[in-house]
Enzyme design. Sequence first.
Site, mmCIF file in Angstrom:
data_model
loop_
_atom_site.group_PDB
_atom_site.id
_atom_site.type_symbol
_atom_site.label_atom_id
_atom_site.label_comp_id
_atom_site.label_asym_id
_atom_site.label_seq_id
_atom_site.Cartn_x
_atom_site.Cartn_y
_atom_site.Cartn_z
ATOM 1 N N GLU A 1 -49.177 83.652 70.401
ATOM 2 C CA GLU A 1 -47.455 84.212 69.417
ATOM 3 C C GLU A 1 -47.338 83.322 68.391
ATOM 4 O OE1 GLU A 1 -44.547 85.457 73.729
ATOM 5 O OE2 GLU A 1 -44.051 83.183 72.310
ATOM 6 N N LYS B 1 -41.495 80.527 84.516
ATOM 7 C CA LYS B 1 -41.787 81.424 83.504
ATOM 8 C C LYS B 1 -42.508 80.556 82.504
ATOM 9 C CE LYS B 1 -40.717 85.731 80.535
ATOM 10 N NZ LYS B 1 -40.543 85.485 79.204
ATOM 11 N N SER C 1 -39.341 79.504 79.356
ATOM 12 C CA SER C 1 -37.567 80.044 79.412
ATOM 13 C C SER C 1 -37.100 78.234 79.708
ATOM 14 C CB SER C 1 -36.957 81.438 80.263
ATOM 15 O OG SER C 1 -35.583 81.847 80.159
ATOM 16 N N HIS D 1 -54.907 104.824 72.349
ATOM 17 C CA HIS D 1 -53.122 105.240 73.127
ATOM 18 C C HIS D 1 -52.732 104.844 72.866
ATOM 19 C CE1 HIS D 1 -54.253 108.741 69.936
ATOM 20 N NE2 HIS D 1 -55.576 108.983 71.150
#
Length: 462
Positions: A324, A317, A311, A181
């Site tokens: 993805e 970053k 980025s 969970h």
Amino acid sequence: MEFRIEHDTMGEVRVPKDALYSAQTQRAVENFPISGSTLEKAHIAALAQIKKAAALANATLGVLDQNIADAIAKSADEVIAGKHEGEFPVDIYQTGSGTSSNMNMNEVLATLASKKLGKPVHPNDHVNASQSSNDVFPTSVHLAVTSAIVTDLLPALDYLAGKLEAKAKSWSQVVKAGRTHLMDATPVTLGQEFGGYAAQIRYGIERIQGTIPRVAEVPLGGTAVGTGINTPKGFPQEVIKLLAKATSLPITEARDHFEAQGARDALVEASGALRVLAISLTKINNDLRWMGSGPNAGLGELAIPDLQPGSSIMPGKVNPVIPEAVLMVCARVIGNDQTIAWAGASGNFELNVAIPVMGNSLLESIRLLANASRVLADKTIEGLEANKDRALALAESSPAIVTPLNKVIGYEAAAKIAKHSVEKSITIREAVIDLGFVERGEISEADLDTALNVLSMTKPPQ
């Protein structure tokens, strides 16, 4: 552009002067300016393979002169080798039987064969002899899909599973917090998690393999409606024998030509297996993104290989770009499955009328999954690094590690310890001592240390 005039049963058609195709292809180009996407290369090659085998079978059975059959076969070899890719311009969204693409192939091969022979070869009377679009086109889909599964997808999945299994073995002693969970749970090892991922891929392989016997059944020989009208005795068997030999694929004749002609259930089944695989890959890649989140404000249990700046505005970053990309592949595959399912239900009586989009969607899904699996294996799984100290610290800070104390002090007392640990921001060990369990003699410090060994929690006694 210069044009020439061609004729078919409907009259005159202007065709680009140097095109190898003829009137029926041009009509289809004009009738279906819809997506700009044409058949997958593998599908075009499969159509040519069928035409080659059909020509040679027709010669064996006395339907075609051997010289005509040989010219068609040699022309088909050129198409199979990819020499005439620009000659197949028909849109995916066309007549549902694929007649336009079948005639496109017939016309191209007739033109090439005519040039080789120095005399006319007819697209219908010769190249399409003993055939119908209604059995040839779906056969080409099944042949292309079987080839793509066996040659491309299954090896790619085996490769990915092997990379995951290697990580599972190397990380068998790396303890981390379990999570259910998205909340803290009892510890597991990173190796156990990656072993689970590898098993998902292995099960996916099994599911896909299980569809092959039905996908490899082809309707060739049924011609228009499954009865085999205009087909000489022995024709489908000879063609399928030649196809199986040329491709080394387990191609077989349909057990029931009316099922094979009127339905495309095997393609729906294969797509369903791909959907399950896409769901497995979605779970795996989302886990990788979670475990690799950070570097400071996330879980930070894994270091995902840095591949490119993440980025345009935030210097330094780096993002999990491969997971993805694979997630987007999975979304496309699941969408394609919906298309295939709906198209599979679009049959009436003796013919499904959405075969081109089924073939294209299924072949695209296979191609995307095969490519994505190899990219994931090479550019992410291979280079993953475990932050062992971080993973262990999170495991030991989890209030769920109180669970082994249930059998010593009881569930309610253990729950009290867990809540105290969270409230005071202290470890479970510190909470047990703070609440006086050791002082009262309910558990010794030695037994406490044994019970709270997080590695032992991942391997309960058998």
